[in-house]
Design an enzyme around this catalytic site. Structure first.
Site, short mmCIF file in Angstrom:
data_model
loop_
_atom_site.label_atom_id
_atom_site.label_comp_id
_atom_site.label_asym_id
_atom_site.label_seq_id
_atom_site.Cartn_x
_atom_site.Cartn_y
_atom_site.Cartn_z
N HIS A 228 17.26 40.35 56.42
CA HIS A 228 16.00 39.61 56.56
C HIS A 228 14.83 40.56 56.32
O HIS A 228 14.74 41.62 56.96
CB HIS A 228 15.91 38.96 57.94
CG HIS A 228 16.82 37.78 58.09
ND1 HIS A 228 17.50 37.49 59.25
CD2 HIS A 228 17.16 36.82 57.18
CE1 HIS A 228 18.21 36.38 59.06
NE2 HIS A 228 18.04 35.96 57.82
N GLU B 229 12.23 42.18 59.13
CA GLU B 229 12.77 42.87 60.31
C GLU B 229 12.82 44.37 60.05
O GLU B 229 13.88 44.98 59.95
CB GLU B 229 14.15 42.27 60.64
CG GLU B 229 14.04 40.76 60.93
CD GLU B 229 15.39 40.02 60.96
OE1 GLU B 229 16.44 40.68 60.90
OE2 GLU B 229 15.37 38.77 61.06
N HIS C 12 19.70 43.17 62.82
CA HIS C 12 18.50 42.33 62.72
C HIS C 12 17.51 42.72 63.82
O HIS C 12 17.78 43.54 64.67
CB HIS C 12 18.88 40.86 62.98
CG HIS C 12 19.70 40.23 61.91
ND1 HIS C 12 19.23 39.24 61.10
CD2 HIS C 12 21.00 40.42 61.53
CE1 HIS C 12 20.16 38.84 60.26
NE2 HIS C 12 21.26 39.54 60.50
N GLU D 203 20.53 42.29 67.45
CA GLU D 203 19.11 41.94 67.37
C GLU D 203 18.39 43.02 68.17
O GLU D 203 18.48 43.06 69.40
CB GLU D 203 18.85 40.57 68.01
CG GLU D 203 19.53 39.41 67.32
CD GLU D 203 18.80 38.91 66.08
OE1 GLU D 203 17.67 39.39 65.82
OE2 GLU D 203 19.36 38.06 65.38
N1 ING Z 1 18.42 36.04 63.98
C1 ING Z 1 19.64 35.69 63.31
C2 ING Z 1 19.45 34.53 62.40
O1 ING Z 1 20.09 34.56 61.37
C3 ING Z 1 20.76 34.46 65.24
C4 ING Z 1 20.81 35.54 64.22
C5 ING Z 1 21.30 33.24 64.96
C6 ING Z 1 20.24 34.70 66.46
C7 ING Z 1 21.32 32.25 65.90
C8 ING Z 1 20.26 33.73 67.44
C9 ING Z 1 20.78 32.50 67.14
O2 ING Z 1 18.68 33.62 62.68
C10 ING Z 1 17.43 36.65 63.32
N2 ING Z 1 16.42 37.16 64.06
O3 ING Z 1 17.45 36.77 62.13
ZN ZN Z 2 17.37 38.46 61.05
#
Ligand code: ING
Ligand code: ZN
Length: 312
Positions: free
Chosen positions: A70, A73, A201, A275
């Site tokens: 992403h 980030e 992430h 995360e």
């Molecule tokens: N979060 C991830 C995303 O792809 C994720 C992972 C998924 C976190 C579902 C929580 C719930 O969305 C980020 N910040 O990219």
């Molecule tokens: Zn992410």
């Protein structure tokens, strides 16, 4: 005499500097580090990883880590670079790291979504771009697919939007995007060697285990939770930061098509999403003075998982 300015790991770097830094790692450690190009982004940039390990002549297992899937980030690419520096610095004096460098190769992709990353560096209005930079289908004027919804893991079922302007647009089919296809082909063609798959992430301070789909539970869910909790404890010991461990439907919301779920479905037993900091105070714009502590604690957490995977 050659005087080299030390790379500042506690600043964010544009892609050009990260690419030169990768080349510098190979020059500084030619016996241990190689650059592997394994695909091209939508805008035709080479997607590359650093392969790091001691050449023992034996067949080796492997650890996967990718950062920057992403675009916005920024702490994630900073962490991948910190991670590389740490393992290269410690293996000469730390017997455990030396042992791991003999038995496994680390495959580290500092910036997977390079086009998106460059776009977030263009100006303040594009700083919060998340997706890649491929144009949407013909009937849609928006750009970008969410690469972490584009993998072949219950693709397009939950936690996505088929509005191509959405930040969770999963693309037209699994691995439709060159960046997701590159990981799918590189890891998929040698999946038996990977002991562990870590995808980095921000933000939210979480350690997520498969699966993102609420109807499925990983066969080794208990092991994943135990190892994840051990990692969160290791993180906490460094600067007292709390990281929550769980599957995404339990922790926040369900999702599909993530690389973490895809890797687990390929048979890679230990697959996690990190995360990193923070919890929303600064969010994606984490100040540079938090790069060092964030990387220190995340390194400890990642090393917990990697050591478990290696010793198992
Ligand atoms: N979060 C991830 C995303 O792809 C994720 C992972 C998924 C976190 C579902 C929580 C719930 O969305 C980020 N910040 O990219
Ligand atoms: Zn992410």
């Amino acid at each position: 005499t050659i005087e080299r300015v030390q790379y500042d790991h506690y600043k964010y770097h544009p892609l050009t500097e990260i690419t030169s830094w990768m080349e510098q790692m190979v020059k500084d450690h030619p016996d241990v580090v190689t650059v592997v190009k394994y695909g091209k982004t939508y805008e035709s940039r080479d997607i590359s990883l650093l392969k790091i390990g001691l050449n023992t002549g034996k067949e080796k297992k492997a650890i996967w880590m990718d950062c920057g899937i992403h675009a916005r980030e920024w702490i994630a690419p900073a962490f991948c670079q910190y991670f590389v520096r740490e393992i290269l610095q410690t293996y000469k004096t730390d017997a455990k790291m030396e042992e791991m460098m003999k038995n496994v190769d680390f495959y580290v992709t500092p910036v997977l979504n390079m086009d998106g990353y460059i776009y977030t560096w263009e100006n303040e209005t594009t700083r919060l771009w998340r997706k890649n930079r491929s144009p949407g289908p013909e009937d849609c004027a928006c750009y970008g697919t969410d690469l972490n919804r584009n993998f072949d893991a219950n693709w397009g079922t939950v936690g996505v939007s088929f509005n191509c302007c959405s930040n969770t647009y999963p693309g037209t089919k699994p691995a439709s995007e060159p960046e997701a296809k590159a990981v799918t082909e590189f890891v998929g063609s040698r999946k038996d060697i990977f002991l562990c798959f870590l995808t980095i992430h921000s933000y939210g301070q979480l350690i997520l285990v498969p699966y993102g789909h609420p109807n499925y539970t990983a066969p080794n869910y208990d092991e994943l939770m135990m190892v994840g909790k051990g990692a969160a404890e290791a993180v906490w010991k460094v600067h007292g930061m709390n990281y929550t461990v769980g599957a995404s439907p339990d922790v926040l919301y369900a999702n599909s098509g993530s690389s973490r779920d895809w890797a687990r479905m390929q048979g890679i037993p230990l697959s996690f999403t990190f995360e990193l900091r923070d919890n929303g105070t600064y969010g994606f714009k984490l100040p540079e003075d938090q790069i060092q502590p964030t990387c220190e604690e995340a390194y400890s957490g990642a090393l917990h998982i990697i050591t478990y995977a290696h010793d198992k």
